[in-house]
Design a protein around this motif. Structure first.
Motif, short mmCIF file in Angstrom:
data_model
loop_
_atom_site.label_atom_id
_atom_site.label_comp_id
_atom_site.label_asym_id
_atom_site.label_seq_id
_atom_site.Cartn_x
_atom_site.Cartn_y
_atom_site.Cartn_z
N LEU A 238 -1.70 -4.48 1.59
CA LEU A 238 -0.85 -4.21 0.43
C LEU A 238 0.19 -5.30 0.27
O LEU A 238 0.45 -6.08 1.20
CB LEU A 238 -0.18 -2.83 0.55
CG LEU A 238 0.63 -2.53 1.82
CD1 LEU A 238 2.08 -2.94 1.63
CD2 LEU A 238 0.55 -1.05 2.14
N GLY A 247 6.66 -2.19 -3.43
CA GLY A 247 5.69 -1.92 -2.36
C GLY A 247 6.29 -1.37 -1.09
O GLY A 247 5.54 -0.97 -0.19
N ASP A 249 8.08 1.40 -0.73
CA ASP A 249 7.80 2.84 -0.65
C ASP A 249 6.37 3.09 -0.21
O ASP A 249 6.10 4.03 0.56
CB ASP A 249 8.04 3.49 -2.02
CG ASP A 249 9.46 4.02 -2.15
OD1 ASP A 249 10.20 3.92 -1.16
OD2 ASP A 249 9.81 4.52 -3.22
N ASP A 250 5.42 2.28 -0.69
CA ASP A 250 4.02 2.47 -0.29
C ASP A 250 3.86 2.26 1.22
O ASP A 250 3.16 3.01 1.90
CB ASP A 250 3.12 1.48 -1.04
CG ASP A 250 3.08 1.77 -2.54
OD1 ASP A 250 3.34 2.93 -2.92
OD2 ASP A 250 2.80 0.83 -3.30
N LEU A 254 2.88 5.08 3.99
CA LEU A 254 1.75 4.87 4.90
C LEU A 254 2.19 5.09 6.35
O LEU A 254 1.49 5.75 7.13
CB LEU A 254 1.20 3.46 4.70
CG LEU A 254 -0.09 3.06 5.40
CD1 LEU A 254 -0.79 1.96 4.60
CD2 LEU A 254 0.19 2.55 6.81
#
Length: 549
Positions: A238, A247, A249-250, A254
């Motif tokens: 990512l 990105g 927060d992603d 995860l």
């Protein structure tokens, strides 16, 4: 069904035990270290998941670390390297508490901070930290987040710390930047050895704000391609920007998902164990090629028979049996001549005797010559090669070293000495033929004495006695001539039967000698080799079990 971590550890440990002394020393040391590391981690807090951020100098790793936790805890700046010692953030627990403290001591991380669970930047009472942005993804309770030293630091000590923690973390987040994401050192030294660790490796393209949207997609595609080439086809990739928060927060979600599932530890060390087990399985070589071992065993026994002097002994058995048969069935007046010839078995110290005497007797067989010894040694080596066909050279050489070929000559001589070759008692028909011979001799002697008596009476001019006539001749003549001729005939028949019987006894003796030689071969060659093949099979089987999904 997938193995548990304990079952995988036990299988790999059993494989190493089976391959002791035959597997490469470096492989054994590395695998033993891994097993110790897994056992140590299993004895520490199972409620915490260790997530390590690793990266090269200038990749923005520390900035991304701060963005994840919502606080400026890691040092950032233009000076390189900025991270000399690892930094830990423990979410939801006191880092000096018993569980986290023992885990961090094992990781050898001294710089520790505590953060409450929830959105980053929150106070323990639920309020927001001043200046912290509210994020949608929360920090999971039980997270231990590490900021590692740069793996490409010019300071060797920093690199060593980073590599140690890379080998101990549960989830690895590799932070790369647009300039160094394809660096050969990163892929060759760090990512490629992690092949098979797809579930616990995340690749983050940081500083994505420096690229256009199209370039970000292009770089991510290239990064996925490189990861697949490294054996990380399913690794998550990512893009993020620590500066803009894109990105982040992603990545935080995860990480939170991995922590909440409590699977990262088992996945990480399970992958480590599978990789190590595949290395052990490769060191065991392929399955045997299935060469005919019975043919090799027959050749081995033939060579050992020759070295033991079995052909000489068999010949002596046959001659001795002929001699003994003649001594019992020959014509009595000349039978003693046969006794003057030495017994071939007695000359070899192999005459029939009790079992107790045979156990302490050595033969007088001539020692095996150089050609025989070389043949026997070659047969032993060839048999070992046939049994271990396809095995690595280390296993074959170890098997040869465990064969006590120096003990073979004495063991073979003792085996021959204690093998019963001929019966101690005479054969029943020898006794019958011997009794018949004495009866015929008695008849011949009677006839001779009778004729002598008649001749004496005639010499003295005394009246001739009445002499019965049996058939065409007087009775004393029939007794004399018939006894002699019949005795010679019985002797001839006995000699023929004795030779035939001697051949049968020689064949039986050869079978018993081969059985004795086979017992020596079993004890000094076949059993040690079987132990080696069993160990190889056990090593290969346990390694395959540990390497399975």
């Amino acid at each position: 069904m997938s193995l548990t971590l304990d079952e995988r550890v036990a299988a790999l440990d059993a494989a190493l035990d089976a391959g002791d002394g035959r597997l490469p020393a470096t492989l054994v040391t590395q695998t033993r270290d891994l097993l110790a590391r897994v056992r140590e981690r299993a004895g520490l807090s199972a409620e915490h998941t260790v997530v390590a951020l690793a990266g090269a100098t200038g990749s923005g790793k520390s900035s991304l670390f701060n963005a994840l936790v919502g606080a400026d805890l890691a040092s950032t700046g233009v000076q390189r390297p900025t991270t000399s010692h690892p930094l830990a953030v423990v979410v939801g627990d006191d880092p000096d508490g018993d569980g986290p403290a023992r885990l961090l001591d094992w990781l050898e991380v001294g710089r520790r901070h505590a953060l409450p669970a929830g959105p980053p930047g929150t106070h323990p009472d639920g309020g927001q930290r001043p200046g912290a942005a509210v994020r949608g993804a929360r920090l999971a309770d039980g997270l231990v987040l590490l900021d590692l030293p740069d793996h490409d630091s010019v300071v060797v000590e920093h690199r060593v710390r980073a590599e140690r923690l890379v080998s101990r973390a549960d989830l690895l987040v590799w932070v790369v930047d647009p300039q160094k994401y394809a660096d050969a050192a990163l892929h060759d030294r760090y990512l490629r050895p992690l092949a098979g660790h797809d579930d616990v490796v995340v690749l983050v393209l940081n500083q994505a704000d420096r690229l256009s949207a199209g370039d970000v997609d292009s770089v991510l595609g290239d990064l996925r391609r490189l990861a697949a080439a490294d054996g990380l086809e399913r690794a998550r990739v990512l893009a993020a920007s620590a500066r803009t928060g894109a990105g982040v927060d992603d990545l935080r979600a995860l990480v939170a998902q991995a922590v909440e599932r409590r699977e990262a530890t088992n996945q990480r060390f399970g992958a480590d164990l599978r990789t190590a087990a595949r290395g052990v399985a490769d060191a065991c070589g392929p399955e045997p090629r299935g060469r005919r071992r019975d043919v090799a065993t027959d050749r081995l026994l033939d060579a050992l028979e020759d070295a033991a002097g079995v052909p000489t002994v068999v010949t002596a058995v046959r001659r001795s049996a002929v001699r003994r048969a003649g001594a019992h069935t020959g014509w009595p007046p000349v039978r003693w001549l046969a006794r003057l010839r030495p017994d071939p078995l007695r000359r070899l110290h192999l005459a029939p005797r009790s079992a107790a005497e045979a156990d302490v007797t050595r033969t007088s067989l001539p020692p095996a010559g150089p050609a025989q010894r070389a043949t026997a040694a070659t047969a032993v080596r060839d048999h070992a090669d046939a049994v271990l066909a396809g095995a690595p050279d280390t296993w074959v050489l170890a098997a040869r070293a465990r064969l006590d070929t120096a003990a073979l000559p004495d063991a073979l001589d003792h085996a021959v000495a204690r093998t019963p070759l001929l019966p101690e008692r005479a054969v029943w028909w020898w006794r019958v033929a011997g009794a018949l011979q004495w009866l015929l001799l008695a008849a011949a002697v009677t006839g001779a004495l009778w004729l002598a008596g008649i001749a004496l009476l005639a010499y003295l001019q005394l009246p001739d006695p009445v002499t019965p006539v049996w058939g065409p001749a007087p009775a004393p003549t029939v007794l004399l001539v018939g006894g002699v001729l019949a005795g010679l005939l019985v002797a001839a028949v006995g000699a023929l039967a004795g030779r035939l019987g001697a051949r049968a006894r020689a064949r039986a003796a050869r079978r018993r000698l081969r059985a004795s030689v086979a017992e020596v071969a079993q004890r000094l060659v076949l059993t040690p080799l079987a132990a080696q093949t069993d160990a190889l099979a056990a090593c290969r089987r346990q390694a395959a079990r540990a390497a399975g999904r």
